[in-house]
Design an enzyme around this catalytic site. Structure first.
Site, PDB file in Angstrom:
ATOM      1  N   ASN A  99      30.674  -3.620  -9.228  1.00 51.54           N
ATOM      2  CA  ASN A  99      30.764  -5.071  -9.366  1.00 51.54           C
ATOM      3  C   ASN A  99      29.703  -5.690 -10.274  1.00 51.54           C
ATOM      4  O   ASN A  99      29.118  -6.737  -9.958  1.00 51.54           O
ATOM      5  CB  ASN A  99      30.755  -5.730  -7.978  1.00 51.54           C
ATOM      6  CG  ASN A  99      31.964  -5.324  -7.159  1.00 51.54           C
ATOM      7  OD1 ASN A  99      33.018  -5.009  -7.704  1.00 51.54           O
ATOM      8  ND2 ASN A  99      31.823  -5.308  -5.845  1.00 51.54           N
ATOM      9  N   HIS A 249      35.979  -6.042   4.516  1.00 46.77           N
ATOM     10  CA  HIS A 249      35.649  -4.626   4.548  1.00 46.77           C
ATOM     11  C   HIS A 249      35.103  -4.235   5.923  1.00 46.77           C
ATOM     12  O   HIS A 249      34.541  -5.058   6.643  1.00 46.77           O
ATOM     13  CB  HIS A 249      34.600  -4.292   3.481  1.00 46.77           C
ATOM     14  CG  HIS A 249      34.994  -4.704   2.097  1.00 46.77           C
ATOM     15  ND1 HIS A 249      36.226  -4.410   1.556  1.00 46.77           N
ATOM     16  CD2 HIS A 249      34.317  -5.386   1.142  1.00 46.77           C
ATOM     17  CE1 HIS A 249      36.292  -4.899   0.329  1.00 46.77           C
ATOM     18  NE2 HIS A 249      35.158  -5.496   0.065  1.00 46.77           N
TER      19      HIS A 249
END
Length: 279
Positions: A99, A249
């Protein structure tokens, strides 16, 4: 379990790698290419390969028939702050990051700056677009990663716009798209092993891919708690900020799986400091 002396166990690594290749085949199928996704191929219910999309795809998977000896997979956990792991991370043949994290300034000492493959969540581009002068901000962010492969998990309008900007600026970075069917297979693979999340984290995907591509997998920056495991002091969520993610997540379940692989000698999970600063 982590406190036990670590020893690579080749038989366990070979067995696990074989399972991943048999059920997911990331070394061939992880990336959307012209070869596996001709025009009008339906990638998902909402995404068909248009001509414009097809034109920016690589002909073949950049990982096909390639193996690296050592790979560092670098998460963004606060446990990396003040870890002095930068040199150790960068010593790997192939370095995977998640990311588009900041690597500048003092961060380099702790996380390194070598980048071979970097994931790019579309939310990052949304944030950059809100700050004005998008082309310049995008170029500055991507420049950090040199000629790394930039892997996008989704195909959004802003992602396509960003790729076109980078091409116009002659950026050496190499954009690719993670194949939805590969991500789905990986999700099923880990769900059958107890990681039942709406979506696996980018880092967990990358550890899985590395296990197919690398003979030795070293994992950094993965720790799901806000307290250091050794010093018992507070940790920020990321090594660069304390911004909390959306709770999609299952970080604790993912970490438990990584810890199990570490104990089995399949991966080397790094949680402590790598190098003490000289006095």
């Amino acid at each position: 379990m982590y406190s036990r002396p670590w020893r690579k166990q080749q038989e366990h690594l070979d067995e696990f790698r074989s399972l991943l290749r048999e059920q997911c085949n990331g070394s061939e199928d992880a990336i959307v290419t012209k070869a596996n996704s001709p025009e009008n191929t339906r990638l998902t219910l909402k995404r068909v390969v248009s001509r414009s999309f097809f034109n920016i795809l690589p002909w073949t998977n950049p990982f096909s028939k390639k193996t690296w000896d050592t790979c560092s997979v670098v998460g963004n956990g606060g446990i990396l702050f003040d870890s002095h792991c930068g040199k150790e991370i960068d010593s790997a043949d192939f370095v995977i990051r998640c990311n588009l994290p900041p690597l500048n300034g003092n961060f380099k000492t702790h996380v390194g700056n070598k980048s071979s493959l970097v994931t790019a969540n579309p939310s990052i581009f949304k944030e950059l677009s809100k700050l004005g002068n998008y082309s310049q901000r995008l170029a500055e962010r991507i420049k950090t990663f040199g000629d790394a492969i930039i892997a996008f998990p989704d195909q959004t309008h802003l992602v396509f716009k960003s790729i076109n900007i980078l091409r116009a600026l002659k950026s050496p970075s190499r954009p690719v798209f993670l194949h939805p069917k590969y991500l789905s297979k990986l999700t099923d693979f880990w769900r059958s092993r107890g990681v039942k999340a709406a979506r696996l984290s980018s880092g967990f995907f990358m550890v899985s891919m590395a296990l197919e591509l690398c003979r030795n997998v070293h994992v950094y920056g993965f720790w799901p708690l806000s307290v250091d495991p050794f010093g018992l002091y507070y940790l920020s969520h990321h090594y660069y900020d304390n911004r909390m993610p959306k709770r999609v997540h299952k970080m604790s379940a993912e970490f438990q799986s990584l810890l199990q692989l570490h104990v089995q000698g399949v991966i080397r999970l790094h949680l402590g400091s790598c190098e003490k600063p000289s006095s």
